[in-house]
Write a protein that holds these residues in place. Structure first.
Motif, mmCIF file in Angstrom:
data_model
loop_
_atom_site.group_PDB
_atom_site.id
_atom_site.type_symbol
_atom_site.label_atom_id
_atom_site.label_comp_id
_atom_site.label_asym_id
_atom_site.label_seq_id
_atom_site.Cartn_x
_atom_site.Cartn_y
_atom_site.Cartn_z
ATOM 1 N N ALA A 52 34.954 11.486 -7.346
ATOM 2 C CA ALA A 52 34.096 10.937 -6.288
ATOM 3 C C ALA A 52 34.435 9.467 -6.057
ATOM 4 C CB ALA A 52 32.636 11.082 -6.671
ATOM 5 N N LEU A 53 34.565 9.122 -4.800
ATOM 6 C CA LEU A 53 34.820 7.736 -4.444
ATOM 7 C C LEU A 53 33.517 6.954 -4.477
ATOM 8 C CD1 LEU A 53 37.202 8.333 -1.410
ATOM 9 C CD2 LEU A 53 37.836 7.681 -3.733
ATOM 10 N N PRO A 54 33.584 5.671 -4.767
ATOM 11 C CA PRO A 54 32.346 4.885 -4.757
ATOM 12 C C PRO A 54 31.758 4.846 -3.353
ATOM 13 C CG PRO A 54 34.264 3.474 -5.047
ATOM 14 C CD PRO A 54 34.755 4.886 -5.073
ATOM 15 N N ARG A 55 30.440 4.864 -3.281
ATOM 16 C CA ARG A 55 29.768 4.788 -1.985
ATOM 17 C C ARG A 55 29.886 3.382 -1.419
ATOM 18 N NH1 ARG A 55 24.377 8.110 -3.001
ATOM 19 N NH2 ARG A 55 25.314 10.136 -2.887
ATOM 20 N N PRO A 56 30.095 3.270 -0.116
ATOM 21 C CA PRO A 56 30.124 1.932 0.467
ATOM 22 C C PRO A 56 28.732 1.307 0.422
ATOM 23 C CG PRO A 56 30.269 3.619 2.179
ATOM 24 C CD PRO A 56 30.321 4.329 0.851
ATOM 25 N N ALA A 57 28.693 0.005 0.269
ATOM 26 C CA ALA A 57 27.411 -0.702 0.259
ATOM 27 C C ALA A 57 26.794 -0.630 1.652
ATOM 28 C CB ALA A 57 27.618 -2.157 -0.146
ATOM 29 N N LEU A 58 25.470 -0.473 1.701
ATOM 30 C CA LEU A 58 24.796 -0.483 2.994
ATOM 31 C C LEU A 58 24.841 -1.890 3.546
ATOM 32 C CD1 LEU A 58 21.681 1.741 2.357
ATOM 33 C CD2 LEU A 58 23.832 2.339 3.429
ATOM 34 N N ARG A 59 25.129 -1.993 4.806
ATOM 35 C CA ARG A 59 25.232 -3.301 5.433
ATOM 36 C C ARG A 59 24.930 -3.154 6.908
ATOM 37 N NH1 ARG A 59 29.408 -2.464 8.339
ATOM 38 N NH2 ARG A 59 31.132 -1.197 7.656
ATOM 39 N N ALA A 60 24.658 -4.267 7.532
ATOM 40 C CA ALA A 60 24.431 -4.262 8.975
ATOM 41 C C ALA A 60 25.788 -4.128 9.679
ATOM 42 C CB ALA A 60 23.747 -5.557 9.407
ATOM 43 N N VAL A 61 25.775 -3.644 10.898
ATOM 44 C CA VAL A 61 26.994 -3.531 11.675
ATOM 45 C C VAL A 61 27.437 -4.936 12.081
ATOM 46 C CG1 VAL A 61 27.986 -2.552 13.771
ATOM 47 C CG2 VAL A 61 26.270 -1.273 12.505
ATOM 48 N N ARG A 62 28.692 -5.240 11.788
ATOM 49 C CA ARG A 62 29.235 -6.555 12.137
ATOM 50 C C ARG A 62 29.529 -6.618 13.632
ATOM 51 N NH1 ARG A 62 32.974 -5.153 7.821
ATOM 52 N NH2 ARG A 62 34.471 -4.975 9.521
ATOM 53 N N ASP A 63 29.569 -7.830 14.179
ATOM 54 C CA ASP A 63 29.844 -8.001 15.606
ATOM 55 C C ASP A 63 31.200 -7.420 16.000
ATOM 56 O OD1 ASP A 63 27.431 -9.155 16.235
ATOM 57 O OD2 ASP A 63 28.149 -11.203 15.921
ATOM 58 N N ASP A 64 32.206 -7.509 15.105
ATOM 59 C CA ASP A 64 33.525 -6.982 15.451
ATOM 60 C C ASP A 64 33.580 -5.449 15.418
ATOM 61 O OD1 ASP A 64 33.367 -6.744 12.686
ATOM 62 O OD2 ASP A 64 35.444 -7.349 12.349
ATOM 63 N N GLU A 65 32.520 -4.804 14.953
ATOM 64 C CA GLU A 65 32.460 -3.346 14.940
ATOM 65 C C GLU A 65 31.749 -2.793 16.174
ATOM 66 O OE1 GLU A 65 32.150 -1.931 10.395
ATOM 67 O OE2 GLU A 65 30.442 -3.078 11.115
ATOM 68 N N ARG A 66 31.119 -3.652 16.921
ATOM 69 C CA ARG A 66 30.365 -3.189 18.080
ATOM 70 C C ARG A 66 31.308 -2.929 19.265
ATOM 71 N NH1 ARG A 66 25.147 -4.031 16.676
ATOM 72 N NH2 ARG A 66 24.744 -5.718 15.237
ATOM 73 N N LEU A 67 31.072 -1.806 19.926
ATOM 74 C CA LEU A 67 31.845 -1.497 21.125
ATOM 75 C C LEU A 67 31.207 -2.194 22.321
ATOM 76 C CD1 LEU A 67 32.502 2.309 20.639
ATOM 77 C CD2 LEU A 67 34.096 0.426 20.341
ATOM 78 N N PRO A 68 31.997 -2.437 23.343
ATOM 79 C CA PRO A 68 31.429 -3.083 24.538
ATOM 80 C C PRO A 68 30.643 -2.095 25.392
ATOM 81 C CG PRO A 68 33.749 -2.642 24.869
ATOM 82 C CD PRO A 68 33.432 -2.224 23.456
ATOM 83 N N VAL A 69 29.653 -1.443 24.780
ATOM 84 C CA VAL A 69 28.826 -0.459 25.472
ATOM 85 C C VAL A 69 27.388 -0.924 25.396
ATOM 86 C CG1 VAL A 69 28.039 1.936 25.478
ATOM 87 C CG2 VAL A 69 30.403 1.416 24.888
ATOM 88 N N ASP A 70 26.733 -0.952 26.534
ATOM 89 C CA ASP A 70 25.332 -1.332 26.589
ATOM 90 C C ASP A 70 24.499 -0.247 25.886
ATOM 91 O OD1 ASP A 70 22.981 -2.772 27.610
ATOM 92 O OD2 ASP A 70 22.724 -0.961 28.833
ATOM 93 N N PRO A 71 23.657 -0.624 24.901
ATOM 94 C CA PRO A 71 22.864 0.389 24.187
ATOM 95 C C PRO A 71 21.993 1.246 25.101
ATOM 96 C CG PRO A 71 22.758 -1.716 23.050
ATOM 97 C CD PRO A 71 23.473 -1.959 24.357
ATOM 98 N N ALA A 72 21.443 0.667 26.147
ATOM 99 C CA ALA A 72 20.609 1.454 27.060
ATOM 100 C C ALA A 72 21.456 2.486 27.801
ATOM 101 C CB ALA A 72 19.889 0.536 28.051
ATOM 102 N N GLU A 73 22.656 2.118 28.196
ATOM 103 C CA GLU A 73 23.553 3.046 28.879
ATOM 104 C C GLU A 73 24.019 4.144 27.919
ATOM 105 O OE1 GLU A 73 25.992 4.516 32.136
ATOM 106 O OE2 GLU A 73 24.029 3.623 31.838
ATOM 107 N N PHE A 74 24.297 3.770 26.687
ATOM 108 C CA PHE A 74 24.687 4.734 25.654
ATOM 109 C C PHE A 74 23.592 5.791 25.488
ATOM 110 C CE2 PHE A 74 24.949 6.062 21.178
ATOM 111 C CZ PHE A 74 26.292 6.409 21.077
#
Length: 194
Positions: free
Chosen positions: A20-42
């Motif tokens: 089993a691989l170690p679980r990734p630590a829970l973290r907030a989504v970084r700005d560089d991971e966000r797509l240029p999609v408006d959440p309301a439109e999504f």
């Protein structure tokens, strides 16, 4: 075929289990991971995908816990696995995680009010709600739900601002084969028209 491959690997002395691989630590989504999609439109566009509605329940030391969930799916037939997604901000999820088991109650067309009651954060969601222990895990099974799936937690994966929970099915049933499902489409409950 997979069983044959495992038997062959064992006979050849090859390892058959993956560490089993170690679980990734829970973290907030970084700005560089966000797509240029408006959440309301999504949300608007994906709202065109109709889904069923469930209530995921568990029983911990504090009593019954549960939340409304529309992101539920069958995952695997062999072994029998299901999955649901839950927001990392959920206050109910930690209780279900501690229990290590859950029951998915699949709602019927007339259960929109029950779903709304379980969608509220911080309320006593089981006030006035009858339930019985699911046969394998003891998690709350809602007797009026047309179908239920009793599971133990097999894995939890991160998925952006949600967690992907995989459950191994221990028992299931559909006592009332008739009746339409409760559907969620474009922000509203609905039913089949035929």
């Amino acid at each position: 075929m997979a069983a044959t491959a495992v038997r062959y690997l064992r006979s050849a002395g090859a390892p058959t289990a993956v560490e089993a691989l170690p679980r990734p630590a829970l973290r907030a989504v970084r700005d560089d991971e966000r797509l240029p999609v408006d959440p309301a439109e999504f949300r608007r566009v994906l709202g065109h995908f109709a889904s069923g509605v469930t209530i995921v329940t568990a029983l911990d030391a504090d009593g019954p816990a549960g939340f409304a969930c529309q992101s539920f799916a069958s995952l695997s037939l062999d072994p029998p696995l299901v999955a649901f997604m839950v927001a990392r901000t959920s206050t109910t999820w930690p209780r279900i995680a501690r229990a290590g088991r859950f029951c998915v109650n699949i709602l019927g067309a007339g259960q929109g009010g029950l779903c709304r009651a379980f969608a509220v954060s911080g309320a006593d969601k089981f006030a006035g709600v009858d339930w019985v222990p699911a046969p394998s895990t003891g998690s709350p099974r809602l007797p009026d739900a047309p179908a239920w799936v009793d599971c133990v937690i097999a894995a939890v994966h991160t998925g952006g601002d949600h967690l992907i929970v995989v459950g191994r099915v221990e028992a299931l049933g559909a006592p009332g084969e008739d009746g339409d499902p409760l559907l969620f489409h474009r922000g509203r409950f609905g039913r089949f028209a035929g």
